[in-house]
Design a protein around this motif. Structure first.
Motif, PDB file in Angstrom:
ATOM      1  N   TYR A   1       0.805  -1.217   0.000  1.00 37.35           N
ATOM      2  CA  TYR A   1       0.000   0.000   0.000  1.00 37.35           C
ATOM      3  C   TYR A   1       0.841   1.272   0.000  1.00 37.35           C
ATOM      4  O   TYR A   1       0.491   2.244  -0.633  1.00 37.35           O
ATOM      5  N   GLY A   2       1.923   1.266   0.736  1.00 38.66           N
ATOM      6  CA  GLY A   2       2.672   2.501   0.918  1.00 38.66           C
ATOM      7  C   GLY A   2       1.955   3.389   1.926  1.00 38.66           C
ATOM      8  O   GLY A   2       0.847   3.096   2.358  1.00 38.66           O
ATOM      9  N   PRO A   3       2.573   4.471   2.289  1.00 40.33           N
ATOM     10  CA  PRO A   3       1.955   5.342   3.307  1.00 40.33           C
ATOM     11  C   PRO A   3       0.706   6.051   2.753  1.00 40.33           C
ATOM     12  O   PRO A   3       0.659   6.426   1.589  1.00 40.33           O
ATOM     13  N   THR A   4      -0.278   6.208   3.616  1.00 36.63           N
ATOM     14  CA  THR A   4      -1.496   6.903   3.214  1.00 36.63           C
ATOM     15  C   THR A   4      -1.210   8.400   3.038  1.00 36.63           C
ATOM     16  O   THR A   4      -0.483   8.987   3.841  1.00 36.63           O
ATOM     17  N   PRO A   5      -1.741   9.021   2.001  1.00 32.77           N
ATOM     18  CA  PRO A   5      -1.487  10.445   1.794  1.00 32.77           C
ATOM     19  C   PRO A   5      -2.274  11.349   2.744  1.00 32.77           C
ATOM     20  O   PRO A   5      -2.011  12.541   2.815  1.00 32.77           O
ATOM     21  N   GLY A   6      -3.237  10.794   3.473  1.00 33.14           N
ATOM     22  CA  GLY A   6      -4.011  11.607   4.409  1.00 33.14           C
ATOM     23  C   GLY A   6      -5.019  10.763   5.149  1.00 33.14           C
ATOM     24  O   GLY A   6      -5.256   9.601   4.815  1.00 33.14           O
ATOM     25  N   PRO A   7      -5.657  11.339   6.164  1.00 29.96           N
ATOM     26  CA  PRO A   7      -6.574  10.562   7.005  1.00 29.96           C
ATOM     27  C   PRO A   7      -7.850  10.113   6.305  1.00 29.96           C
ATOM     28  O   PRO A   7      -8.457   9.136   6.698  1.00 29.96           O
ATOM     29  N   ASP A   8      -8.297  10.797   5.269  1.00 30.96           N
ATOM     30  CA  ASP A   8      -9.558  10.446   4.613  1.00 30.96           C
ATOM     31  C   ASP A   8      -9.392   9.493   3.433  1.00 30.96           C
ATOM     32  O   ASP A   8     -10.366   9.162   2.758  1.00 30.96           O
ATOM     33  N   PHE A   9      -8.186   9.030   3.161  1.00 29.65           N
ATOM     34  CA  PHE A   9      -7.935   8.197   1.987  1.00 29.65           C
ATOM     35  C   PHE A   9      -8.140   6.722   2.307  1.00 29.65           C
ATOM     36  O   PHE A   9      -7.901   6.284   3.422  1.00 29.65           O
ATOM     37  N   ILE A  10      -8.586   5.975   1.296  1.00 26.13           N
ATOM     38  CA  ILE A  10      -8.685   4.519   1.420  1.00 26.13           C
ATOM     39  C   ILE A  10      -7.922   3.889   0.253  1.00 26.13           C
ATOM     40  O   ILE A  10      -7.722   4.525  -0.789  1.00 26.13           O
TER      41      ILE A  10
END
Length: 141
Positions: free
Chosen positions: A56-65
């Protein structure tokens, strides 16, 4: 002896233009009223390859899935489309991932799309339709 003149409807006459406008109007009305839900289904003879595992890699922000990758049909072959981080377009949206079903004609892809949690008033959950499609044989990782 003088013969009476017979009027003919030539393209430059008013009656011809009125008839032409009426026919265009009728054609337009028919096109508007006709159902516009035509759908083209593409079937492929061979099943899609197994789903690929992706980091997945790191999420770009809290609202991303994370939206899983999938095999896209290209002609009579498949091409892998990488997964991606995506933001739901509205509150309560969830990603209904693409999947394949087997029919007599071959394998058919159902496109992934954003859906709303309560659009079916609980019908899908009551009948077991909310399960993850990865439990099908053609979606094992």
């Amino acid at each position: 002896m003088v013969l009476p003149m017979i009027k003919k409807a030539y393209p430059h006459t008013r009656s011809y233009k009125m008839r032409l406008n009426w026919m265009y109007g009728a054609l337009l009305a028919t096109a508007i009223v006709a159902p516009s839900s035509a759908q083209i289904s593409v079937y492929i003879g061979t099943p899609p390859p197994p789903i690929r595992y992706e980091e997945y890699g790191p999420t770009p922000g809290p609202d991303f899935i994370w939206v899983d990758g999938y095999w896209e049909p290209i002609g009579h072959h498949y091409r892998w489309v990488r997964g991606r981080w995506d933001r739901p377009p509205y509150q309560g949206a969830y990603w209904s991932h693409p999947h394949y079903d087997h029919y007599r004609e071959g394998w058919r892809m159902h496109e992934g799309h954003w859906d709303h949690e309560d659009h079916d008033n609980g019908h899908r959950r009551e009948h077991g339709h909310d399960r993850d499609h990865r439990d099908h044989d053609d979606h094992q990782r």
